[in-house]
Design a protein around this motif. Sequence first.
Motif, PDB file in Angstrom:
ATOM      1  N   LEU A  43     -87.745  32.691 -26.743  1.00 23.14           N
ATOM      2  CA  LEU A  43     -87.628  34.089 -26.315  1.00 23.14           C
ATOM      3  C   LEU A  43     -86.740  34.886 -27.275  1.00 23.14           C
ATOM      4  O   LEU A  43     -87.026  36.053 -27.577  1.00 23.14           O
ATOM      5  CB  LEU A  43     -87.066  34.180 -24.890  1.00 23.14           C
ATOM      6  CG  LEU A  43     -87.930  33.585 -23.780  1.00 23.14           C
ATOM      7  CD1 LEU A  43     -87.303  33.859 -22.417  1.00 23.14           C
ATOM      8  CD2 LEU A  43     -89.343  34.142 -23.816  1.00 23.14           C
ATOM      9  N   VAL A  46     -88.786  35.635 -30.314  1.00 23.49           N
ATOM     10  CA  VAL A  46     -89.745  36.712 -30.031  1.00 23.49           C
ATOM     11  C   VAL A  46     -89.034  38.068 -30.022  1.00 23.49           C
ATOM     12  O   VAL A  46     -89.536  39.050 -30.582  1.00 23.49           O
ATOM     13  CB  VAL A  46     -90.463  36.452 -28.679  1.00 23.49           C
ATOM     14  CG1 VAL A  46     -91.248  37.684 -28.227  1.00 23.49           C
ATOM     15  CG2 VAL A  46     -91.400  35.258 -28.794  1.00 23.49           C
ATOM     16  N   ALA A  47     -87.853  38.110 -29.401  1.00 19.70           N
ATOM     17  CA  ALA A  47     -87.098  39.375 -29.378  1.00 19.70           C
ATOM     18  C   ALA A  47     -86.738  39.814 -30.792  1.00 19.70           C
ATOM     19  O   ALA A  47     -86.813  40.999 -31.133  1.00 19.70           O
ATOM     20  CB  ALA A  47     -85.840  39.217 -28.521  1.00 19.70           C
ATOM     21  N   GLU A  50     -89.872  41.124 -32.476  1.00 16.84           N
ATOM     22  CA  GLU A  50     -90.176  42.483 -32.001  1.00 16.84           C
ATOM     23  C   GLU A  50     -89.358  43.510 -32.771  1.00 16.84           C
ATOM     24  O   GLU A  50     -89.870  44.549 -33.191  1.00 16.84           O
ATOM     25  CB  GLU A  50     -89.860  42.606 -30.506  1.00 16.84           C
ATOM     26  CG  GLU A  50     -90.848  41.909 -29.596  1.00 16.84           C
ATOM     27  CD  GLU A  50     -90.527  42.135 -28.128  1.00 16.84           C
ATOM     28  OE1 GLU A  50     -91.454  42.037 -27.312  1.00 16.84           O
ATOM     29  OE2 GLU A  50     -89.351  42.400 -27.794  1.00 16.84           O
ATOM     30  N   ARG A  56     -93.672  45.708 -29.460  1.00 18.96           N
ATOM     31  CA  ARG A  56     -93.329  45.095 -28.182  1.00 18.96           C
ATOM     32  C   ARG A  56     -94.410  44.062 -27.871  1.00 18.96           C
ATOM     33  O   ARG A  56     -95.596  44.397 -27.852  1.00 18.96           O
ATOM     34  CB  ARG A  56     -93.294  46.180 -27.110  1.00 18.96           C
ATOM     35  CG  ARG A  56     -92.910  45.702 -25.730  1.00 18.96           C
ATOM     36  CD  ARG A  56     -91.420  45.487 -25.635  1.00 18.96           C
ATOM     37  NE  ARG A  56     -91.024  45.282 -24.260  1.00 18.96           N
ATOM     38  CZ  ARG A  56     -89.910  45.745 -23.732  1.00 18.96           C
ATOM     39  NH1 ARG A  56     -89.069  46.440 -24.452  1.00 18.96           N
ATOM     40  NH2 ARG A  56     -89.595  45.508 -22.486  1.00 18.96           N
ATOM     41  N   ILE A  57     -94.010  42.819 -27.640  1.00 16.79           N
ATOM     42  CA  ILE A  57     -94.970  41.760 -27.353  1.00 16.79           C
ATOM     43  C   ILE A  57     -95.023  41.562 -25.843  1.00 16.79           C
ATOM     44  O   ILE A  57     -94.004  41.223 -25.226  1.00 16.79           O
ATOM     45  CB  ILE A  57     -94.558  40.444 -28.058  1.00 16.79           C
ATOM     46  CG1 ILE A  57     -94.502  40.672 -29.577  1.00 16.79           C
ATOM     47  CG2 ILE A  57     -95.521  39.318 -27.702  1.00 16.79           C
ATOM     48  CD1 ILE A  57     -93.972  39.486 -30.377  1.00 16.79           C
ATOM     49  N   GLU A  59     -95.254  40.125 -22.185  1.00 17.11           N
ATOM     50  CA  GLU A  59     -94.838  38.804 -21.691  1.00 17.11           C
ATOM     51  C   GLU A  59     -96.028  37.873 -21.457  1.00 17.11           C
ATOM     52  O   GLU A  59     -95.903  36.661 -21.598  1.00 17.11           O
ATOM     53  CB  GLU A  59     -94.035  38.940 -20.385  1.00 17.11           C
ATOM     54  CG  GLU A  59     -92.600  39.401 -20.578  1.00 17.11           C
ATOM     55  CD  GLU A  59     -92.462  40.905 -20.695  1.00 17.11           C
ATOM     56  OE1 GLU A  59     -93.486  41.612 -20.602  1.00 17.11           O
ATOM     57  OE2 GLU A  59     -91.317  41.386 -20.870  1.00 17.11           O
ATOM     58  N   LYS A  60     -97.182  38.448 -21.131  1.00 15.84           N
ATOM     59  CA  LYS A  60     -98.332  37.576 -20.843  1.00 15.84           C
ATOM     60  C   LYS A  60     -98.800  36.830 -22.100  1.00 15.84           C
ATOM     61  O   LYS A  60     -99.533  35.855 -22.002  1.00 15.84           O
ATOM     62  CB  LYS A  60     -99.479  38.376 -20.225  1.00 15.84           C
ATOM     63  CG  LYS A  60    -100.086  39.439 -21.120  1.00 15.84           C
ATOM     64  CD  LYS A  60    -101.165  40.194 -20.347  1.00 15.84           C
ATOM     65  CE  LYS A  60    -101.647  41.416 -21.078  1.00 15.84           C
ATOM     66  NZ  LYS A  60    -102.322  41.166 -22.349  1.00 15.84           N
ATOM     67  N   LEU A  62     -96.718  35.313 -24.193  1.00 18.88           N
ATOM     68  CA  LEU A  62     -95.712  34.343 -24.646  1.00 18.88           C
ATOM     69  C   LEU A  62     -96.178  32.896 -24.563  1.00 18.88           C
ATOM     70  O   LEU A  62     -95.890  32.087 -25.436  1.00 18.88           O
ATOM     71  CB  LEU A  62     -94.408  34.524 -23.849  1.00 18.88           C
ATOM     72  CG  LEU A  62     -93.731  35.897 -23.996  1.00 18.88           C
ATOM     73  CD1 LEU A  62     -92.469  35.974 -23.145  1.00 18.88           C
ATOM     74  CD2 LEU A  62     -93.383  36.161 -25.457  1.00 18.88           C
ATOM     75  N   ARG A  63     -96.892  32.574 -23.473  1.00 17.87           N
ATOM     76  CA  ARG A  63     -97.289  31.169 -23.314  1.00 17.87           C
ATOM     77  C   ARG A  63     -98.372  30.746 -24.304  1.00 17.87           C
ATOM     78  O   ARG A  63     -98.665  29.558 -24.432  1.00 17.87           O
ATOM     79  CB  ARG A  63     -97.737  30.914 -21.875  1.00 17.87           C
ATOM     80  CG  ARG A  63     -96.556  30.547 -20.989  1.00 17.87           C
ATOM     81  CD  ARG A  63     -96.979  30.137 -19.610  1.00 17.87           C
ATOM     82  NE  ARG A  63     -97.286  31.290 -18.793  1.00 17.87           N
ATOM     83  CZ  ARG A  63     -98.397  31.451 -18.081  1.00 17.87           C
ATOM     84  NH1 ARG A  63     -99.318  30.531 -18.087  1.00 17.87           N
ATOM     85  NH2 ARG A  63     -98.585  32.525 -17.349  1.00 17.87           N
TER      86      ARG A  63
END
Lengths: 80, 412
Positions: A43, A46-47, A50, A56-57, A59-60, A62-63
């Motif tokens: 996470l 990812v932040a 971004e 902005r990525i 949340e859906k 991420l997996r």
Amino acid sequence: MNRTEIMAQIVGILEDVAEISPDEVTEDSVLMDDLDLSSMEILTIVADLEETFGIRIPEKELRSFVTISDLIDYLSTRVG
Amino acid sequence: MTETMTRKSEYLLQGAMYFYRAKNIYCRYQYTLQDPVDPALLQQAVDAALDQAPYFKMKLVREKREIYLAENDQPFTICPGHTLQAMPEETGGYLFNVSWEGATVFFDWYHFVADGHGVTRFLTRILMEYCNRRYGAGFDCPPLGSAPAYDMEALLAHDPTAGEEGLPENEPVPVQAGQLRRSILRLDKQSLVDAALDCGVKPVSALLGLLSLALQPFVDRDKVEYCYSTDTRRTLDVPEAFYNCVASFRHGVDAGPGVRLGDIAADIDQNLRASLQPQAQLTQMAKMMGWVCRVDALKAPLRIKQRVFSMGEAMGNFPADFWISYLGDPLGPDRDYPPALNDYIRDFEVWVPPDGASVGFEVASLHGQLICCIQDKLGRTGLADAIRAAMEREGVRVLGTTDVGPALPYQE
């Protein structure tokens, strides 16, 4: 931005967040298994991505990031 | 005494989740009294209450990589008008504010310092002190202590996710936002109680069901997801805590076309009752606070921590289609205040931004009414009518709906 440039950004963030040597990272590296990243580290990466790419990525997504290649594929479609 | 000597870390982690939200969460309770407010007496009342409740005499100090609490030695001054002020920037360092306009007293606070249940004891005390001065009410006003901070390590021992790897399997509900609109729905409380009794459930379960039925046409699926918070003071054995003591739960209910309250009320009630069990509260609160502590421990700039925190919340079963907070009695959820205080209060409103949903409902019970303060981030014009229709279809009497207007400043 091409794949090589995106890869370079990812490698830099991995080194900064998780102290992973650039030599250890390939497109096939599995984030949790090969690079031993925790979910918190993913996470954070990812932040950082971004912020680096100004996007902005959702949340859906991420997996779906299992390997470095998944990250590059996603970022290529957004900033490529 | 130097500032260094008054540094405190106690109570810091209890509210730390509010550092990591993208925006400061400011809350407002507003009480309308019987007569126009006398500002000089209100100032005296606040001073007296603050002397008795030193917990609120604090300021938040943010340094480069450190946040701590320190005693605020500046006087607190009430202000005229209804404008929500930025806290602590516009409130002399205080994490709350008191203002007045006409017969209404506005109490605002930064969610870091307290949750609604906790702050109410302080706000009610201000009202008691005011009524003593304005009406000679004669309310007894002993010191207001806060419980010590709960044992975070002991709480985190209940976190089942502490050693887990991988991201949660939940499918995040996207939060939609546009032009926020506020409105108030007033319900006859007895008719809701009767509807609940017909279904054999708690009134709040009936309310959850009715709101789910009303909201379903606005979400593009039959299943409506809602979140609600439960107070955990008793479970943690800190009944007098001012600070945040909350476990939040999410539940989904199939509220598609043709579904009636009787079809879903039992499931909602069963889920609600389960979430009130001490072990369920401990587990959920430990998961929430465990995440806060892990974010807190990150060696990263605040903006990165904020984003990581919000991603974790989204992946960890939040947000939902709507958020509901059932305050109950706005003068004291445990009714630990002199009942005669009610005689001086004519009306009440509560405005808390719905952080994890497209629409939020804050519900209080006063003078036989349920006052539902609604914040809809999408400003949907048909929402109030849909709620009214859902209520009336199940025999719950709607006493009125009021369009209050756009968001308060800082609550957009």
